[in-house]
Design a protein around this motif. Sequence first.
Motif, PDB file in Angstrom:
ATOM      1  N   ARG A 271      33.685  38.719  36.161  1.00  0.00           N
ATOM      2  CA  ARG A 271      32.362  38.871  36.741  1.00  0.00           C
ATOM      3  C   ARG A 271      31.553  37.235  36.971  1.00  0.00           C
ATOM      4  O   ARG A 271      30.990  37.128  37.852  1.00  0.00           O
ATOM      5  N   ARG A 272      31.778  36.745  35.785  1.00  0.00           N
ATOM      6  CA  ARG A 272      31.297  35.563  35.653  1.00  0.00           C
ATOM      7  C   ARG A 272      31.864  34.498  36.661  1.00  0.00           C
ATOM      8  O   ARG A 272      30.951  33.549  37.331  1.00  0.00           O
ATOM      9  N   ALA A 273      33.162  34.381  36.736  1.00  0.00           N
ATOM     10  CA  ALA A 273      33.710  33.544  37.822  1.00  0.00           C
ATOM     11  C   ALA A 273      33.490  33.959  39.429  1.00  0.00           C
ATOM     12  O   ALA A 273      33.292  32.943  40.257  1.00  0.00           O
ATOM     13  N   PHE A 274      33.615  35.336  39.500  1.00  0.00           N
ATOM     14  CA  PHE A 274      33.437  35.568  40.934  1.00  0.00           C
ATOM     15  C   PHE A 274      32.311  35.973  41.486  1.00  0.00           C
ATOM     16  O   PHE A 274      32.025  36.152  42.773  1.00  0.00           O
ATOM     17  N   GLY A 275      31.135  36.248  40.529  1.00  0.00           N
ATOM     18  CA  GLY A 275      29.800  36.597  40.866  1.00  0.00           C
ATOM     19  C   GLY A 275      29.614  37.858  41.668  1.00  0.00           C
ATOM     20  O   GLY A 275      30.438  38.840  41.389  1.00  0.00           O
ATOM     21  N   ALA A 276      29.089  37.533  42.992  1.00  0.00           N
ATOM     22  CA  ALA A 276      28.855  38.843  43.873  1.00  0.00           C
ATOM     23  C   ALA A 276      30.217  39.454  44.498  1.00  0.00           C
ATOM     24  O   ALA A 276      30.265  40.285  44.853  1.00  0.00           O
ATOM     25  N   ALA A 277      31.265  38.291  44.323  1.00  0.00           N
ATOM     26  CA  ALA A 277      32.450  38.962  45.017  1.00  0.00           C
ATOM     27  C   ALA A 277      33.095  39.774  43.892  1.00  0.00           C
ATOM     28  O   ALA A 277      32.980  39.444  42.951  1.00  0.00           O
ATOM     29  N   ARG A 278      33.685  40.718  44.583  1.00  0.00           N
ATOM     30  CA  ARG A 278      34.398  42.004  43.749  1.00  0.00           C
ATOM     31  C   ARG A 278      35.829  41.832  44.184  1.00  0.00           C
ATOM     32  O   ARG A 278      36.057  42.822  44.698  1.00  0.00           O
ATOM     33  N   PRO A 279      36.735  41.168  43.953  1.00  0.00           N
ATOM     34  CA  PRO A 279      38.121  41.372  44.121  1.00  0.00           C
ATOM     35  C   PRO A 279      38.824  42.410  43.638  1.00  0.00           C
ATOM     36  O   PRO A 279      38.351  42.892  42.611  1.00  0.00           O
ATOM     37  N   PRO A 280      39.685  43.029  44.433  1.00  0.00           N
ATOM     38  CA  PRO A 280      40.595  43.957  43.893  1.00  0.00           C
ATOM     39  C   PRO A 280      41.210  43.417  42.527  1.00  0.00           C
ATOM     40  O   PRO A 280      42.012  42.553  42.688  1.00  0.00           O
ATOM     41  N   VAL A 281      41.325  44.306  41.535  1.00  0.00           N
ATOM     42  CA  VAL A 281      42.030  43.861  40.236  1.00  0.00           C
ATOM     43  C   VAL A 281      42.912  45.203  39.785  1.00  0.00           C
ATOM     44  O   VAL A 281      42.619  46.409  40.026  1.00  0.00           O
ATOM     45  N   SER A 282      43.867  44.638  39.249  1.00  0.00           N
ATOM     46  CA  SER A 282      44.868  45.600  38.559  1.00  0.00           C
ATOM     47  C   SER A 282      45.799  44.827  37.613  1.00  0.00           C
ATOM     48  O   SER A 282      45.728  43.368  37.662  1.00  0.00           O
ATOM     49  N   SER A 283      46.254  45.294  36.610  1.00  0.00           N
ATOM     50  CA  SER A 283      47.191  44.633  35.444  1.00  0.00           C
ATOM     51  C   SER A 283      48.283  45.172  35.473  1.00  0.00           C
ATOM     52  O   SER A 283      48.739  46.337  35.303  1.00  0.00           O
ATOM     53  N   THR A 284      49.600  44.497  35.917  1.00  0.00           N
ATOM     54  CA  THR A 284      50.798  44.985  36.090  1.00  0.00           C
ATOM     55  C   THR A 284      51.268  45.265  34.787  1.00  0.00           C
ATOM     56  O   THR A 284      52.580  45.879  34.699  1.00  0.00           O
ATOM     57  N   LYS A 285      50.607  44.713  33.742  1.00  0.00           N
ATOM     58  CA  LYS A 285      51.178  44.972  32.312  1.00  0.00           C
ATOM     59  C   LYS A 285      51.061  46.693  32.104  1.00  0.00           C
ATOM     60  O   LYS A 285      51.708  47.166  31.295  1.00  0.00           O
ATOM     61  N   SER A 286      50.300  47.298  32.821  1.00  0.00           N
ATOM     62  CA  SER A 286      50.195  48.841  32.838  1.00  0.00           C
ATOM     63  C   SER A 286      51.605  49.378  33.062  1.00  0.00           C
ATOM     64  O   SER A 286      51.711  50.574  33.056  1.00  0.00           O
ATOM     65  N   VAL A 287      52.502  48.606  33.784  1.00  0.00           N
ATOM     66  CA  VAL A 287      53.522  49.278  34.132  1.00  0.00           C
ATOM     67  C   VAL A 287      54.955  48.829  33.361  1.00  0.00           C
ATOM     68  O   VAL A 287      56.007  49.253  33.122  1.00  0.00           O
TER      69      VAL A 287
END
Length: 361
Positions: A271-287
């Motif tokens: 949130r700090r780095a992207f500010g108002a931009a909200r790029p899609p996020v996932s973590s592939t460690k989940s699989v």
Amino acid sequence: MTAPRVAITGLAAVSALGRGVQAQLAGALAGTAAFGPVRRFDAGGRRVTDAATLTDAGTLADELAGAVAAACHGLSAAERATTPLLLGIHGHPDGGRDTTATTAGFARALATRAGLAGVARIYTCACVSGSTAVADAAAEIHKGRSGRVVVAAGYLVEPDQFALFDAGRALARDGAARPFSSGRNGLLLGDAVSAVVLEPAGAREVLAEVTGWGRAGDAHHVVRPDPAGAGMARAIEAALRRGGLGPDEVGYVNANASGADGDSAEAAALRRAFGAARPPVSSTKSVHGHGLEGSGLLELVITVLAAQAGKLPVNAGHLAPDPACDLDLVLDGPRKAASPHALTVNAAFGGANTALLVRAA
């Protein structure tokens, strides 16, 4: 003189999702986790007995050699002979049992077996080992100091690190990694062996470009990240600045998140780095689980493949939103990418943070 663009021209990976890069992409897009009971060694006395392991995995030396050979399949013997190796690894796999077994010796043997020029550097900086090696290689190529570099990194789930993470109560007791989710209760380890070839764009077919890279430290705590995410945010901002990209131009972030308490710090960093931009996020460690020294490179490979395919991996294991992790998570299935630009971030004990920005060819 224009600085060379940094191209990825070879990719290879092995994890519990399978062998080969397409197995990694298919598993990440499907969001089907590869966790199960550990059979490789006796984990019966542990609090947790699950990990993501490849059933037919060989030795780490053999798996790394296979990954390097696959990544380098487009290089001639003469080209390999002038190409150095950067290796991310925890240490010699036999180091605890054989005092003559050195990490340097292991790396030299791997380079010789692969027909490479030798070992330029070994990275033992925990979970940012592979990503730090890529950042170094990209910087050397961008500055015109290197013509071609092979980066390899690997970890196979083994009893020593498994016992340490289990004793530290860092492993998830419910058999699932749940990045950014309410109810998450720890990470799970996983096999991760990968290799990539980096060289100036134009040398051969380009799979993707490494357009930006950044590194920063928290200086906050030995094992806990800065809750405000300041270090990771600086790494991301450096990668975007080097890549000449605005926050709203990034189409995907493959997060470091493992399902541990620190996920909220990473969410704060994003949130700090992207500010108002909200790029899609996932973590592939989940699989595929947390591959320690091998994790950053495996996640780079998957991020490149996702950018190529124009499809975003699923953040698996999610139970319910956590207000501290307010992000645009990819949850219900793979999402179509809106941009060819993707970012992969990693963090390690000691407060080390890396960010790698790639663009699909």
